[in-house]
Design a protein around this motif. Structure first.
Motif, PDB file in Angstrom:
ATOM      1  N   THR A   1       0.838  -1.205   0.000  1.00 48.58           N
ATOM      2  CA  THR A   1       0.000   0.000   0.000  1.00 48.58           C
ATOM      3  C   THR A   1       0.871   1.253   0.000  1.00 48.58           C
ATOM      4  O   THR A   1       0.469   2.278  -0.550  1.00 48.58           O
ATOM      5  CB  THR A   1      -0.961   0.020   1.203  1.00 48.58           C
ATOM      6  OG1 THR A   1      -0.226  -0.195   2.397  1.00 48.58           O
ATOM      7  CG2 THR A   1      -2.046  -1.033   1.051  1.00 48.58           C
ATOM      8  N   ASN A   2       2.054   1.174   0.580  1.00 42.69           N
ATOM      9  CA  ASN A   2       2.963   2.333   0.543  1.00 42.69           C
ATOM     10  C   ASN A   2       3.413   2.633  -0.882  1.00 42.69           C
ATOM     11  O   ASN A   2       3.537   3.804  -1.262  1.00 42.69           O
ATOM     12  CB  ASN A   2       4.171   2.106   1.446  1.00 42.69           C
ATOM     13  CG  ASN A   2       3.822   2.245   2.905  1.00 42.69           C
ATOM     14  OD1 ASN A   2       2.827   2.868   3.266  1.00 42.69           O
ATOM     15  ND2 ASN A   2       4.633   1.660   3.763  1.00 42.69           N
ATOM     16  N   HIS A   3       3.659   1.608  -1.680  1.00 40.39           N
ATOM     17  CA  HIS A   3       4.010   1.816  -3.092  1.00 40.39           C
ATOM     18  C   HIS A   3       2.855   2.503  -3.822  1.00 40.39           C
ATOM     19  O   HIS A   3       3.075   3.420  -4.628  1.00 40.39           O
ATOM     20  CB  HIS A   3       4.316   0.483  -3.782  1.00 40.39           C
ATOM     21  CG  HIS A   3       5.537  -0.202  -3.312  1.00 40.39           C
ATOM     22  ND1 HIS A   3       5.508  -1.480  -2.805  1.00 40.39           N
ATOM     23  CD2 HIS A   3       6.830   0.201  -3.260  1.00 40.39           C
ATOM     24  CE1 HIS A   3       6.733  -1.833  -2.468  1.00 40.39           C
ATOM     25  NE2 HIS A   3       7.559  -0.831  -2.730  1.00 40.39           N
ATOM     26  N   ILE A   4       1.654   2.026  -3.556  1.00 41.71           N
ATOM     27  CA  ILE A   4       0.470   2.594  -4.221  1.00 41.71           C
ATOM     28  C   ILE A   4       0.299   4.057  -3.830  1.00 41.71           C
ATOM     29  O   ILE A   4       0.095   4.919  -4.689  1.00 41.71           O
ATOM     30  CB  ILE A   4      -0.791   1.768  -3.884  1.00 41.71           C
ATOM     31  CG1 ILE A   4      -0.642   0.338  -4.431  1.00 41.71           C
ATOM     32  CG2 ILE A   4      -2.051   2.443  -4.440  1.00 41.71           C
ATOM     33  CD1 ILE A   4      -1.658  -0.656  -3.881  1.00 41.71           C
ATOM     34  N   ALA A   5       0.388   4.343  -2.545  1.00 41.86           N
ATOM     35  CA  ALA A   5       0.239   5.722  -2.069  1.00 41.86           C
ATOM     36  C   ALA A   5       1.298   6.627  -2.694  1.00 41.86           C
ATOM     37  O   ALA A   5       0.991   7.741  -3.142  1.00 41.86           O
ATOM     38  CB  ALA A   5       0.328   5.765  -0.543  1.00 41.86           C
ATOM     39  N   LYS A   6       2.529   6.155  -2.743  1.00 43.25           N
ATOM     40  CA  LYS A   6       3.617   6.960  -3.325  1.00 43.25           C
ATOM     41  C   LYS A   6       3.356   7.241  -4.805  1.00 43.25           C
ATOM     42  O   LYS A   6       3.545   8.369  -5.264  1.00 43.25           O
ATOM     43  CB  LYS A   6       4.955   6.248  -3.152  1.00 43.25           C
ATOM     44  CG  LYS A   6       6.130   7.055  -3.624  1.00 43.25           C
ATOM     45  CD  LYS A   6       7.443   6.348  -3.331  1.00 43.25           C
ATOM     46  CE  LYS A   6       8.608   7.191  -3.806  1.00 43.25           C
ATOM     47  NZ  LYS A   6       9.890   6.540  -3.539  1.00 43.25           N
ATOM     48  N   ALA A   7       2.908   6.237  -5.543  1.00 38.44           N
ATOM     49  CA  ALA A   7       2.618   6.426  -6.965  1.00 38.44           C
ATOM     50  C   ALA A   7       1.485   7.428  -7.180  1.00 38.44           C
ATOM     51  O   ALA A   7       1.459   8.132  -8.194  1.00 38.44           O
ATOM     52  CB  ALA A   7       2.271   5.085  -7.607  1.00 38.44           C
ATOM     53  N   LEU A   8       0.574   7.495  -6.231  1.00 38.63           N
ATOM     54  CA  LEU A   8      -0.554   8.428  -6.311  1.00 38.63           C
ATOM     55  C   LEU A   8      -0.231   9.793  -5.725  1.00 38.63           C
ATOM     56  O   LEU A   8      -1.063  10.701  -5.756  1.00 38.63           O
ATOM     57  CB  LEU A   8      -1.764   7.844  -5.577  1.00 38.63           C
ATOM     58  CG  LEU A   8      -2.447   6.684  -6.287  1.00 38.63           C
ATOM     59  CD1 LEU A   8      -3.275   5.869  -5.306  1.00 38.63           C
ATOM     60  CD2 LEU A   8      -3.315   7.220  -7.408  1.00 38.63           C
ATOM     61  N   LYS A   9       0.968   9.916  -5.139  1.00 41.59           N
ATOM     62  CA  LYS A   9       1.384  11.159  -4.478  1.00 41.59           C
ATOM     63  C   LYS A   9       0.392  11.535  -3.374  1.00 41.59           C
ATOM     64  O   LYS A   9      -0.041  12.673  -3.260  1.00 41.59           O
ATOM     65  CB  LYS A   9       1.563  12.284  -5.485  1.00 41.59           C
ATOM     66  CG  LYS A   9       2.657  11.993  -6.475  1.00 41.59           C
ATOM     67  CD  LYS A   9       2.860  13.090  -7.465  1.00 41.59           C
ATOM     68  CE  LYS A   9       4.017  12.669  -8.361  1.00 41.59           C
ATOM     69  NZ  LYS A   9       4.010  13.285  -9.627  1.00 41.59           N
ATOM     70  N   MET A  10       0.033  10.506  -2.587  1.00 37.66           N
ATOM     71  CA  MET A  10      -0.847  10.739  -1.442  1.00 37.66           C
ATOM     72  C   MET A  10      -0.235  10.059  -0.227  1.00 37.66           C
ATOM     73  O   MET A  10       0.644   9.206  -0.363  1.00 37.66           O
ATOM     74  CB  MET A  10      -2.263  10.225  -1.697  1.00 37.66           C
ATOM     75  CG  MET A  10      -2.404   8.723  -1.752  1.00 37.66           C
ATOM     76  SD  MET A  10      -4.130   8.098  -1.780  1.00 37.66           S
ATOM     77  CE  MET A  10      -4.884   8.978  -3.090  1.00 37.66           C
TER      78      MET A  10
END
Length: 85
Positions: A53-62
């Motif tokens: 989920t940290n990868h996903i959040a980082k990719a979304l800039k959130m």
């Protein structure tokens, strides 16, 4: 492709990626939909197990906290992606 098919299933009702006044679609899409699109892309490129989920959040800039507001964990994201197939 699966990614394109999923994109159009998620975004039924959007006629184009930009409005007449030039707003980027990322501002028009609901956050949950953006999470699904980015997650699907990351899972396809790197494998489900490799993505957190940290990868996903980082990719979304959130922040991870913002991601968790919408989906409590990666499994919820995966469940929603499978529902939409």
């Amino acid at each position: 492709s699966l990614k394109c098919d999923l994109f159009f299933r998620i975004h039924q009702g959007f006629e184009s990626c930009q409005t007449a006044i030039g707003h980027d679609i990322k501002f028009l899409m609901k956050t949950k939909e953006r999470i699904l699109i980015v997650s699907n892309d990351l899972f396809n490129r790197n494998g489900v197990q490799a993505i957190t989920t940290n990868h996903i959040a980082k990719a979304l800039k959130m922040s991870p906290g913002n991601l968790y507001f919408h989906y409590h964990n990666k499994e919820e994201i995966l469940q929603e992606l499978f529902k939409r197939m």
